[in-house]
Design a protein around this motif. Structure first.
Motif, PDB file in Angstrom:
ATOM      1  N   LEU A  85       4.114 101.175  38.095  1.00  0.00           N
ATOM      2  CA  LEU A  85       4.655 102.148  37.006  1.00  0.00           C
ATOM      3  C   LEU A  85       4.245 103.359  37.360  1.00  0.00           C
ATOM      4  O   LEU A  85       2.997 103.540  37.612  1.00  0.00           O
ATOM      5  CB  LEU A  85       4.730 101.594  35.980  1.00  0.00           C
ATOM      6  CG  LEU A  85       5.506  99.863  35.416  1.00  0.00           C
ATOM      7  CD1 LEU A  85       4.945  99.902  34.268  1.00  0.00           C
ATOM      8  CD2 LEU A  85       6.904 100.541  35.448  1.00  0.00           C
ATOM      9  N   SER A 145       7.197  96.606  32.226  1.00  0.00           N
ATOM     10  CA  SER A 145       8.573  96.539  31.965  1.00  0.00           C
ATOM     11  C   SER A 145       8.990  96.933  33.337  1.00  0.00           C
ATOM     12  O   SER A 145      10.047  95.682  33.590  1.00  0.00           O
ATOM     13  CB  SER A 145       8.195  98.037  31.992  1.00  0.00           C
ATOM     14  OG  SER A 145       7.483  98.503  32.288  1.00  0.00           O
ATOM     15  N   ARG A 146       8.193  96.546  34.831  1.00  0.00           N
ATOM     16  CA  ARG A 146       8.637  96.180  35.648  1.00  0.00           C
ATOM     17  C   ARG A 146       8.651  94.697  36.654  1.00  0.00           C
ATOM     18  O   ARG A 146      10.357  94.890  36.753  1.00  0.00           O
ATOM     19  CB  ARG A 146       7.570  97.251  37.164  1.00  0.00           C
ATOM     20  CG  ARG A 146       8.023  96.931  38.600  1.00  0.00           C
ATOM     21  CD  ARG A 146       7.354  97.318  39.308  1.00  0.00           C
ATOM     22  NE  ARG A 146       7.926  97.508  40.723  1.00  0.00           N
ATOM     23  CZ  ARG A 146       8.929  97.916  41.045  1.00  0.00           C
ATOM     24  NH1 ARG A 146       9.419  98.604  41.241  1.00  0.00           N
ATOM     25  NH2 ARG A 146       8.797  97.476  42.698  1.00  0.00           N
ATOM     26  N   THR A 192      12.144  94.624  34.296  1.00  0.00           N
ATOM     27  CA  THR A 192      13.235  94.700  35.091  1.00  0.00           C
ATOM     28  C   THR A 192      14.136  93.720  36.017  1.00  0.00           C
ATOM     29  O   THR A 192      15.056  93.475  36.115  1.00  0.00           O
ATOM     30  CB  THR A 192      13.621  96.066  35.395  1.00  0.00           C
ATOM     31  OG1 THR A 192      12.547  95.592  36.583  1.00  0.00           O
ATOM     32  CG2 THR A 192      12.508  97.245  34.336  1.00  0.00           C
ATOM     33  N   ALA A 208      12.508  95.855  28.675  1.00  0.00           N
ATOM     34  CA  ALA A 208      12.161  96.329  29.259  1.00  0.00           C
ATOM     35  C   ALA A 208      11.936  97.912  29.258  1.00  0.00           C
ATOM     36  O   ALA A 208      11.185  98.472  28.769  1.00  0.00           O
ATOM     37  CB  ALA A 208      12.320  96.404  31.120  1.00  0.00           C
ATOM     38  N   ASP A 240       9.204 100.471  27.702  1.00  0.00           N
ATOM     39  CA  ASP A 240       8.411 102.037  28.952  1.00  0.00           C
ATOM     40  C   ASP A 240      10.010 102.488  28.955  1.00  0.00           C
ATOM     41  O   ASP A 240      10.825 102.888  29.871  1.00  0.00           O
ATOM     42  CB  ASP A 240       8.250 101.099  29.833  1.00  0.00           C
ATOM     43  CG  ASP A 240       7.084 102.791  30.451  1.00  0.00           C
ATOM     44  OD1 ASP A 240       7.410 104.075  30.123  1.00  0.00           O
ATOM     45  OD2 ASP A 240       6.873 102.916  31.371  1.00  0.00           O
ATOM     46  N   ASP A 277      10.103 105.513  31.709  1.00  0.00           N
ATOM     47  CA  ASP A 277       9.862 106.112  33.477  1.00  0.00           C
ATOM     48  C   ASP A 277      11.474 105.698  33.572  1.00  0.00           C
ATOM     49  O   ASP A 277      12.217 104.407  33.711  1.00  0.00           O
ATOM     50  CB  ASP A 277       8.988 103.910  33.786  1.00  0.00           C
ATOM     51  CG  ASP A 277       8.056 103.896  34.821  1.00  0.00           C
ATOM     52  OD1 ASP A 277       7.483 104.852  35.115  1.00  0.00           O
ATOM     53  OD2 ASP A 277       9.388 103.619  36.002  1.00  0.00           O
ATOM     54  N   VAL A 320      12.460 101.641  36.239  1.00  0.00           N
ATOM     55  CA  VAL A 320      12.535 101.203  34.967  1.00  0.00           C
ATOM     56  C   VAL A 320      13.786 101.268  34.997  1.00  0.00           C
ATOM     57  O   VAL A 320      14.919 100.427  35.224  1.00  0.00           O
ATOM     58  CB  VAL A 320      11.849 101.138  33.776  1.00  0.00           C
ATOM     59  CG1 VAL A 320      12.395 100.369  32.541  1.00  0.00           C
ATOM     60  CG2 VAL A 320      10.741 100.801  33.555  1.00  0.00           C
ATOM     61  N   LYS A 321      14.334 102.822  34.562  1.00  0.00           N
ATOM     62  CA  LYS A 321      15.906 102.997  34.976  1.00  0.00           C
ATOM     63  C   LYS A 321      16.733 102.608  35.748  1.00  0.00           C
ATOM     64  O   LYS A 321      17.503 102.852  35.708  1.00  0.00           O
ATOM     65  CB  LYS A 321      16.431 104.844  34.392  1.00  0.00           C
ATOM     66  CG  LYS A 321      15.523 104.647  33.157  1.00  0.00           C
ATOM     67  CD  LYS A 321      14.988 106.616  32.773  1.00  0.00           C
ATOM     68  CE  LYS A 321      15.182 106.708  31.596  1.00  0.00           C
ATOM     69  NZ  LYS A 321      16.006 107.893  30.517  1.00  0.00           N
ATOM     70  N   ASN A 363      16.162 100.016  38.148  1.00  0.00           N
ATOM     71  CA  ASN A 363      16.267  98.695  38.507  1.00  0.00           C
ATOM     72  C   ASN A 363      17.352  98.040  37.264  1.00  0.00           C
ATOM     73  O   ASN A 363      18.109  97.685  37.444  1.00  0.00           O
ATOM     74  CB  ASN A 363      14.611  97.991  38.294  1.00  0.00           C
ATOM     75  CG  ASN A 363      13.578  98.543  39.419  1.00  0.00           C
ATOM     76  OD1 ASN A 363      14.609  98.810  40.740  1.00  0.00           O
ATOM     77  ND2 ASN A 363      12.453  97.815  39.289  1.00  0.00           N
TER      78      ASN A 363
END
Length: 530
Positions: free
Chosen positions: A262, A437-438, A441, A463, A467, A470, A473-474, A476
């Protein structure tokens, strides 16, 4: 014969032999003093006989106490008998050779026994370095990934059950006690097929000797398994040794942050690696790690304002790593990844290939090379490289990208196998890193691909809760919503990700998770903006 050998090995580990020798020496001195003084002091003859009898009676008592207690400078420490140690004491009747050779081994996380309890990263790093050494040097052994074996961290699970769940024949477990400039590393090797204690030893060293101890531990394990370590492989491991322990500590901290991929954690990792090379400017492995981290930041966040500085740092650090150690596979892999971001593609590919030639089990070389091929539209090669990376060490990212590449090739059934493995690896990873969070996702997308929509939405929400800002994250999660057919939500998240500097055009063009958006004018506009 094997049982006798292991029994004497256990006697040495518990310092029984040392205690026996010391007791005999002291008893002999007492008796000599008695012979010289009893007569001159007019003491009765039976007094000397009593001393001899008491000395003889005390000998077995000392042996029992030495077996049960580990005497050390800070006082005595009770040794808790494990089931494995009881097996050693019982000395099995049947020869162990009938069980066959050990073909797989897992390295469990080492316990932090430091006085302040603040050396967890250090204990984890020692265990992981041992895992990496065994993976590279003992080529015929199957060694499960860190995410698999470290999932048992802090859990009270019987060794045989861990072995069964990991599908291995043996386990390595241990502890690290770091205090000031001294470190004590206790390691034990257990055959989980019968719980037998194959080998155990305690290493008390100055921190400056830490790297020699790591090699010594790996060699002891190899000797216990009757495995030879080729001289060339020993040189590869030795080439990664820093001159300063503090540089190594910062390197270990950086590796912990790097695993999350991240934006924030990559920044922390860069800072740790920079401190490492400031302390030891000739630490090639830390330079390679710094280069890989800077290149990863550019790969995942190409539109970020720091990208130009990151590209320059990746270029400079990878060149320095190669200058310091041209035979280090990590340095060639990092150099290839850096050159990829600079768009010097032919040179990048040559570096990836050199890294794999130097170390065919080098994980990052296969993984970074796979990303290079995927982004360049060479999906077949990407699928092969990611699958090899997953075979070397199954983790959620390697498994997921292998699945994604296979999905892009229309090989959905093969992809499902890797998606399932990725979900399992992500679950193990998140037991230790619940705020990654990655990983959440990737777990969401994999669940969506396997038709478990409810579970997918749960991890997507998780996720975002971890976060929400990030851009990675968005991106994925945009993939997840596209897979689920929710185009509006997918476009919304994808737009936010691109606006924040996320996304390489080549990647978006080849990502099968975005196939449902290909004809959407909003998606076409986004591609034009990258």
């Amino acid at each position: 014969m094997a049982s006798v050998k292991q029994f004497f090995s256990e006697l040495r580990r518990r310092r029984v032999i040392r205690a026996a020798g010391m007791y005999v020496l002291v008893a002999w001195m007492v008796i000599q003093v008695g012979e010289a003084t009893f007569e001159s002091m007019a003491l009765p003859d039976w007094g000397l006989q009593l001393v001899i009898v008491l000395s003889a009676l005390g000998f077995p008592i000392v042996l029992v106490l030495a077996w049960a207690y580990d005497l050390e400078p800070g006082g005595e420490k009770k040794i808790v008998r494990t089931e494995a140690e009881d097996v050693v004491a019982r000395a099995p009747d049947s020869p162990r050779e009938e069980m066959g050779p050990i073909g797989s081994i897992a390295v469990l996380p080492f316990a932090d026994m430091s006085p302040e309890g603040d050396q967890e990263y250090f204990a984890d790093g020692i265990a992981e370095e041992l895992l990496n050494t065994l993976t590279s040097c003992c080529t015929h052994l199957r060694v499960p990934a860190r995410t698999s074996s470290f999932a048992f961290k802090g859990k009270d699970v019987d060794a045989r059950e861990i072995g069964a769940r990991l599908g291995v024949d043996a386990l390595i477990e241990g502890s690290v006690r770091k205090s000031g400039d001294r470190v004590r590393i206790t390691v034990q090797l257990i055959d989980v097929r019968d719980g037998y204690h194959l080998w155990a030893q305690t290493f008390d060293r100055d921190l400056v000797d830490l790297f020699a101890v790591q090699d010594e531990i790996a060699q002891c394990v190899a000797d216990s398994l009757d495995v030879s370590v080729p001289e060339d492989d020993k040189k590869v491991v030795a080439g990664s040794t820093p001159a300063d322990v503090q540089a190594y500590e910062y390197y270990l901290r950086g590796k912990q942050y790097f695993r999350h991929s991240l934006k924030k954690s990559l920044g922390y990792a860069q800072e740790m690696f920079r401190r490492s090379v400031e302390i030891d400017p000739e630490y090639a492995l830390a330079w390679a790690a710094l280069a890989a981290t800077s290149a990863q930041s550019v790969q995942l966040y190409p539109g970020d304002p720091s990208s130009t500085a990151n590209i320059e740092e990746a270029d400079r650090a990878s060149a320095r790593a190669l200058e310091l150690d041209p035979a280090l596979a990590d340095a060639h892999a990092a150099r290839g990844f850096a050159l990829f971001q600079i768009r010097r593609f032919d040179e990048a590919e040559a570096e990836f290939q050199t890294a794999i030639e130097l170390d065919p089990k080098q994980l990052s070389a296969h993984f970074f090379y796979g990303r290079f091929c995927f982004q360049e539209g060479r999906i077949e090669e990407a699928a092969r490289l990611f699958a090899t990376a997953a075979d070397i060490r199954s983790d959620h990212e390697s498994e997921f990208f292998a699945a994604q590449s296979l999905e892009a090739l229309g090989r959905s059934e093969e992809a499902r196998v890797h998606y399932a493995a990725g979900i399992e690896a992500a679950a193990q990873h998140m037991e230790l890193n619940p705020d990654d969070s990655r990983a959440a996702t990737l777990r969401a997308v994999a669940c969506g691909r396997l038709g478990n929509t409810k579970e997918g939405f749960k991890w997507a929400e998780r996720a975002l809760a971890i976060d929400p800002s990030d851009s990675g994250v968005k991106y994925n999660l945009a993939c997840f919503y596209a897979v689920e057919g929710e185009s509006d939500r997918a476009i919304e998240l994808l737009t936010q990700a691109v606006d924040a500097g996320m996304g390489q055009r080549g990647w978006l063009e080849n990502d099968p998770d975005l196939d449902s958006l290909r004809e959407d004018p909003r998606f076409i506009d986004l591609l034009e903006r990258i």
